[in-house]
Design an enzyme around this catalytic site. Structure first.
Site, PDB file in Angstrom:
ATOM      1  N   THR A 317       0.831  -1.206   0.000  1.00  0.00           N
ATOM      2  CA  THR A 317       0.000   0.000   0.000  1.00  0.00           C
ATOM      3  C   THR A 317       0.861   1.250   0.000  1.00  0.00           C
ATOM      4  O   THR A 317       0.616   2.201  -0.753  1.00  0.00           O
ATOM      5  CB  THR A 317      -0.931   0.010   1.226  1.00  0.00           C
ATOM      6  OG1 THR A 317      -1.768  -1.152   1.197  1.00  0.00           O
ATOM      7  CG2 THR A 317      -1.800   1.257   1.239  1.00  0.00           C
ATOM      8  N   TRP A 320       2.701   1.498  -3.360  1.00  0.00           N
ATOM      9  CA  TRP A 320       1.770   1.863  -4.431  1.00  0.00           C
ATOM     10  C   TRP A 320       1.674   3.379  -4.555  1.00  0.00           C
ATOM     11  O   TRP A 320       1.553   3.914  -5.655  1.00  0.00           O
ATOM     12  CB  TRP A 320       0.392   1.271  -4.144  1.00  0.00           C
ATOM     13  CG  TRP A 320      -0.661   1.638  -5.141  1.00  0.00           C
ATOM     14  CD1 TRP A 320      -0.980   0.958  -6.291  1.00  0.00           C
ATOM     15  CD2 TRP A 320      -1.560   2.759  -5.107  1.00  0.00           C
ATOM     16  NE1 TRP A 320      -2.009   1.588  -6.958  1.00  0.00           N
ATOM     17  CE2 TRP A 320      -2.383   2.700  -6.253  1.00  0.00           C
ATOM     18  CE3 TRP A 320      -1.742   3.818  -4.209  1.00  0.00           C
ATOM     19  CZ2 TRP A 320      -3.372   3.643  -6.515  1.00  0.00           C
ATOM     20  CZ3 TRP A 320      -2.727   4.757  -4.466  1.00  0.00           C
ATOM     21  CH2 TRP A 320      -3.520   4.665  -5.614  1.00  0.00           C
ATOM     22  N   HIS A 321       1.740   4.067  -3.422  1.00  0.00           N
ATOM     23  CA  HIS A 321       1.567   5.513  -3.439  1.00  0.00           C
ATOM     24  C   HIS A 321       2.757   6.247  -4.038  1.00  0.00           C
ATOM     25  O   HIS A 321       2.589   7.371  -4.528  1.00  0.00           O
ATOM     26  CB  HIS A 321       1.304   6.033  -2.023  1.00  0.00           C
ATOM     27  CG  HIS A 321      -0.125   5.865  -1.593  1.00  0.00           C
ATOM     28  ND1 HIS A 321      -0.600   4.702  -1.029  1.00  0.00           N
ATOM     29  CD2 HIS A 321      -1.190   6.707  -1.667  1.00  0.00           C
ATOM     30  CE1 HIS A 321      -1.891   4.850  -0.758  1.00  0.00           C
ATOM     31  NE2 HIS A 321      -2.280   6.043  -1.143  1.00  0.00           N
ATOM     32  N   GLY A 322       3.907   5.674  -4.021  1.00  0.00           N
ATOM     33  CA  GLY A 322       5.027   6.390  -4.619  1.00  0.00           C
ATOM     34  C   GLY A 322       6.346   5.673  -4.458  1.00  0.00           C
ATOM     35  O   GLY A 322       6.548   4.881  -3.529  1.00  0.00           O
ATOM     36  N   PHE A 464       0.349   9.654  -8.629  1.00  0.00           N
ATOM     37  CA  PHE A 464      -0.059   8.270  -8.381  1.00  0.00           C
ATOM     38  C   PHE A 464      -0.707   7.659  -9.616  1.00  0.00           C
ATOM     39  O   PHE A 464      -0.795   6.471  -9.708  1.00  0.00           O
ATOM     40  CB  PHE A 464      -1.026   8.204  -7.200  1.00  0.00           C
ATOM     41  CG  PHE A 464      -0.458   8.844  -5.957  1.00  0.00           C
ATOM     42  CD1 PHE A 464       0.854   8.628  -5.585  1.00  0.00           C
ATOM     43  CD2 PHE A 464      -1.240   9.681  -5.180  1.00  0.00           C
ATOM     44  CE1 PHE A 464       1.377   9.211  -4.452  1.00  0.00           C
ATOM     45  CE2 PHE A 464      -0.720  10.261  -4.047  1.00  0.00           C
ATOM     46  CZ  PHE A 464       0.589  10.035  -3.676  1.00  0.00           C
TER      47      PHE A 464
END
Length: 464
Positions: A317, A320-322, A464
């Site tokens: 998680t 995934w954001h960066g 994103f």
């Protein structure tokens, strides 16, 4: 192209909506595909090729999964192949430079950073297309044999660049047959306008305070009072920015005849970190739960495996954001709190008064936003250290900011609760219809005036 731009509001939509409704239904997916590709290619036309490639690969793999369903091993291979392709696409564009820079620090390893611009919304649309073949394999959704309809799903501009993450099975029926009513269009337009006002009037306005406090940290003048005001400002900014974009997406979906999933459910009313993540970015947490946490075994198989699964999901998680260490730290930060709530604090939290549980949750969440917001971990560490007593408590500028933003903070707090919604629902139907029209006009007028006069209009989920 941003939803909160004059170009989108008064050029793109003005052309797109009449064009969409002017053609017979059998051509509307084609129109939706064409206008969505134009929307996506506005900033970087070459990345339309990525869209075509993603559509072609996942469309053909869905067909292959359906064709070879009787040969389970082969069908599973095609699912895996589709997932690998999507992850490679995401990994190359989003994470190549991150791994290149970090691995090149190891003696004897030299990997060039490519500096390729990140395709907008790639994290969102790769997750959407990745779930398609999985759902077809599980028989949770029918295979889509019309490549135009599938392309319309992949590229659908309302939720393409900032979610919510729409699973194919949620809109499969509507791609083939959907209703269009004046009432539905009006509800969608109102929802869009509410989202636009949240983004432009609330998120942008409080975001200026966050920028000021971050500048104070860089100048060495940040105080504890200013630091906490900054964290509150960013927490409200990201909520009203992202939930505003989600409202705009859901509203536009209604205007085009689609029902997209809700993405936020008043998360700042949560009484635990666990509850917060049931209310925040629900389409993402739901995606990870359905396609990663449960396949890993979920909470079955004992505490050790449950802990492993929580750590894996929250590492993913965060990542995934960066492509930055702060996002991984942010993911692990929340994994720790979720584990503590599950195994250590559960009874104590249940016995604690509601106000304490609410304050505890907000403290954990807003400190987490500090980790999320500052990619430079040294800056982040210094900022949070000041917040917890590692610097001055107060300066004259804090009083000025407090007076200047007090009313806005009050509005933001009230807008984060159910109060407005409950008051609205108690209104009789006829006054509510009149107010809807007035609010639609007022929200659009005020937002337009802000966009004409203001230059501060960031898009927090752009990367994103």
């Amino acid at each position: 192209m941003r939803f909160s731009s004059l170009t989108f509001l008064f050029a793109y939509l003005v052309v797109t909506l009449p064009l969409y409704f002017a053609v017979p239904f059998r051509f509307r997916n084609l129109v939706l595909l064409a206008v969505s590709l134009f929307f996506y290619g506005w900033g970087e036309p070459v990345y339309i090729l990525i869209m075509f490639l993603s559509i072609l690969i996942d469309y053909t793999h869905g067909m292959l999964v359906e064709k070879y369903r009787a040969k389970d091993a082969l069908a599973r291979w095609f699912v895996a192949e589709s997932v690998i392709f999507n992850l490679l696409l995401l990994g190359f564009f989003k994470y190549w430079d991150f791994f290149a820079l970090n691995l090149s620090r190891i003696p004897g390893i030299a990997i060039p950073a490519l500096g390729i611009p990140l395709p907008i919304g790639i994290s969102f649309f790769t997750f959407q297309t990745m779930s398609y073949t999985i759902d077809v394999y599980r028989q949770d959704a029918p295979v889509q044999r019309n490549i135009v309809s599938f392309g319309a799903f992949v590229t659908m501009f309302p939720q393409l660049i900032a979610g919510p993450i729409v699973k194919y099975k949620a809109v499969a029926a509507e791609l083939n047959s959907r209703g269009h009513t004046l009432e539905g269009f009006a509800r969608g337009a109102l929802r869009f306008t509410v989202g636009l006002a949240k983004k432009v009037l609330l998120a942008n306005s409080i975001g200026a305070l966050w920028e000021a406090e971050l500048a104070a940290q860089e100048a060495g003048t940040l105080t504890a009072a200013g630091g906490w005001m900054g964290l509150l400002a960013f927490g409200f900014q990201i909520y009203f920015d992202f939930s505003g974009y989600s409202d705009m997406a859901i509203g536009m979906g209604q205007m085009f005849g689609f029902r997209f999933p809700e993405n936020f459910d008043y998360p700042y009313l949560s009484a635990s970190v666990t509850e917060f993540w049931r209310r925040w970015h629900m389409s993402l947490t739901g995606w990870f739960r359905e396609y990663l946490y449960i396949p890993l075994g979920g909470s079955r198989g004992g505490d050790a495996k449950t802990l492993r699964n929580i750590l894996i999901v929250w590492f993913c998680t965060g990542f995934w954001h960066g492509a930055s260490w702060n996002f991984m730290l942010w993911g692990m930060y929340f994994a720790l709190w979720l584990i503590l709530e599950k195994y250590v604090f559960r009874r104590a939290l249940s016995a604690a008064p509601g106000w304490f549980r609410h304050c505890y949750t907000l403290l954990v969440v807003f400190v987490g936003w500090g980790i999320f917001a500052m990619e430079d971990l040294s800056v982040c560490g210094g900022y949070l250290a000041v917040c917890f007593g590692g610097g001055k408590l107060w300066r004259a500028a804090d009083g000025y900011f407090l007076r200047s933003y007090a009313l806005l903070f009050l509005v933001l707090i009230l807008a984060s609760t159910h109060l407005g919604k409950r008051a609205w629902e108690r209104l009789p139907e006829r006054p509510r219809q009149i107010l809807e029209a007035l609010l639609l006009a007022l929200g659009l007028a005020l937002s337009t005036a802000y966009l004409v006069d203001g230059s501060y209009n960031p898009f927090l989920y752009f990367r994103f």
